[in-house]
Structure formats: structure tokens, C-alpha cells
Design an enzyme around this catalytic site. Structure first.
Site, PDB file in Angstrom:
ATOM      1  CG  MET A 169      -9.990 -36.833 -10.480  1.00  0.00           C
ATOM      2  SD  MET A 169     -11.728 -36.989 -10.159  1.00  0.00           S
ATOM      3  CE  MET A 169     -12.388 -37.171 -11.784  1.00  0.00           C
ATOM      4  CB  SER A 223      -3.453 -33.584 -13.461  1.00  0.00           C
ATOM      5  OG  SER A 223      -3.384 -34.985 -13.275  1.00  0.00           O
ATOM      6  N   GLY A 224      -4.168 -34.920 -16.530  1.00  0.00           N
ATOM      7  CA  GLY A 224      -3.584 -35.592 -17.683  1.00  0.00           C
ATOM      8  C   GLY A 224      -2.798 -36.838 -17.328  1.00  0.00           C
ATOM      9  CE  LYS A 225      -5.190 -39.940 -11.830  1.00  0.00           C
ATOM     10  NZ  LYS A 225      -6.346 -39.489 -12.575  1.00  0.00           N
ATOM     11  CD  GLU A 235      -8.199 -43.599 -12.311  1.00  0.00           C
ATOM     12  OE1 GLU A 235      -7.961 -43.192 -11.142  1.00  0.00           O
ATOM     13  OE2 GLU A 235      -8.541 -42.823 -13.218  1.00  0.00           O
ATOM     14  CD  GLN A 272      -6.909 -43.441  -7.908  1.00  0.00           C
ATOM     15  OE1 GLN A 272      -5.820 -43.572  -8.453  1.00  0.00           O
ATOM     16  NE2 GLN A 272      -7.987 -43.052  -8.568  1.00  0.00           N
ATOM     17  CB  CYS A 296      -7.600 -23.792  -9.294  1.00  0.00           C
ATOM     18  SG  CYS A 296      -8.896 -23.401  -8.101  1.00  0.00           S
ATOM     19  CB  CYS A 352      -5.286 -23.991  -5.958  1.00  0.00           C
ATOM     20  SG  CYS A 352      -6.292 -22.646  -5.286  1.00  0.00           S
ATOM     21  CB  CYS A 407     -10.034 -22.678  -4.579  1.00  0.00           C
ATOM     22  SG  CYS A 407      -9.506 -21.028  -5.092  1.00  0.00           S
TER      23      CYS A 407
END
Length: 196
Positions: free
Chosen positions: A1, A3-5, A74, A76, A130, A168, A171
Site C-alpha cells: 500500500m 507505493s503507487g501500484k 487489487e 490479491q 516507511c 520497512c 519497523c
């Protein structure tokens, strides 16, 4: 999420449309954020019309014979049968573009994405930033009341910035699972050491 996909999917579809290709866009019916059920929307507000589908059979039934480029957002949220549909369409000469989140909030492969990634000719893995440390983020941190969600939660929970953060590896937290996995690895290491 984050990330600009979806933004990248929209960019590729628009380029195909400019090139005069016959394009069909699909998305999971579960994602009705931002532009609603009949649009693919990026977090930055870009939108494009798309048909919602519930599963791979429905997707296969809706593909028109004249389609040259097929895009799925989407992925997934779809079943593993989407892999066979995508393979058949690509084998028939169709350009297929698939976007999806590769890992769930636990850091495990999400739905059919592992299979789709293994079969793809080209993979562009996009990273977010992150929110904790500023490094490249490859994980989705699910939050409940601002705290990391436990591993026992449902895998599918559609949400945005109020429910998820980009993190990341360092984290990213999954309460209970992290402790249990650490204890298991430590026990296996000790057993292996004692067996030598």
C-alpha cells in the site's frame, strides 16, 4: 500500500489507450474505497473506470474477444484461479497487467500474488516509504486504535491510511507471531546445536 501500484497501473492503461489498444480493466469487488466499486483509484486521486469482479471465473467470463490489453487491480483479493486465467490470456497474445499487494499485514504471501509473481515475465516491485524511519517500505502495518494488529486478525480487511501504514522490515510489527516465530527459531537452533 502507498507505493503507487494503482497509479502505475492507471498510467500503463492510459498509455495503451493513447496507442489505440482495446483495453479492459477489472478490480476486486471488495475494494470500494475512493471512487467506488466501478473505478480504480490511486491514493493521490487519479481514477479510471473498471469492472468489479468477485472471482476468477467471473473475470474469465467478462473478457471480450477483441480485448488487446487487460488490467487487473487489487489481484490479491481474487482466488488462485486468476493465475490460470492470466496465463491463458497471455498465451493467446493478450497483454495482461496485474497490480496487487504481494504480502498481507503479517508479511506472508497475499492470496494468489506469489503464484502470479512466479509466472510473470516482468515484475516491477514498488516500495512505499516507511512512516517510522523513512527507509524503503515493503510491508503493510495494519493498525487497530493506532497499535499494530495481532497476527490472529482476518487476512482481508480493506482500508486506507486510517487502517494501514507503510513500514520497512525492521519497523514492521505483528504481535504474538513475532514472539512465537522467534521462540521457534531459537528452539530449532538449540536442537540443531545439541545434535552436532
Amino acid at each position: 500500500m502507498f507505493s503507487g501500484k494503482s497509479e502505475e497501473l492507471i498510467r500503463r492503461v492510459r498509455r495503451a489507450l493513447i496507442a489505440g489498444r482495446r483495453v479492459q480493466l477489472f478490480k476486486s469487488h471488495l475494494d470500494d474505497r475512493y471512487g467506488g466499486q466501478f473505478r480504480i483509484s490511486s491514493h493521490d486521486g487519479r481514477q479510471i473506470d473498471a469492472e468489479p469482479v468477485s472471482n476468477s471465473v467471473q473475470l474469465a467470463e467478462k473478457v471480450r474477444p477483441e480485448t488487446q490489453v487487460l488490467a487487473i487491480d487489487e489481484a490479491q483479493f481474487l482466488d488462485d484461479g486468476v493465475c490460470g486465467v492470466v496465463d491463458a490470456l497471455a498465451d493467446a497474445g493478450m497483454r495482461v497487467i496485474v497490480a496487487g499487494t504481494d504480502m498481507d499485514f503479517r508479511g506472508e504471501p497475499f492470496g494468489p500474488m506469489g503464484l502470479l509473481l512466479a509466472r510473470a515475465e516482468r515484475i516491477d516491485k514498488l516500495n512505499a516509504i516507511c512512516v517510522v524511519c523513512g527507509d524503503p517500505a515493503t510491508r503493510n502495518q495494519r493498525l487497530i486504535d493506532g497499535k499494530p494488529a495481532p497476527a490472529e486478525g482476518p487476512t482481508i480487511q480493506v482500508g486506507g491510511a486510517e487502517t494501514y501504514e507503510a513500514r520497512c522490515r525492521r519497523c514492521h510489527e505483528v504481535p504474538k507471531r513475532d514472539r512465537a516465530q522467534g521462540e521457534l527459531l531459537l528452539r530449532r537452533a538449540k536442537e540443531g546445536w545439541e545434535g552436532v
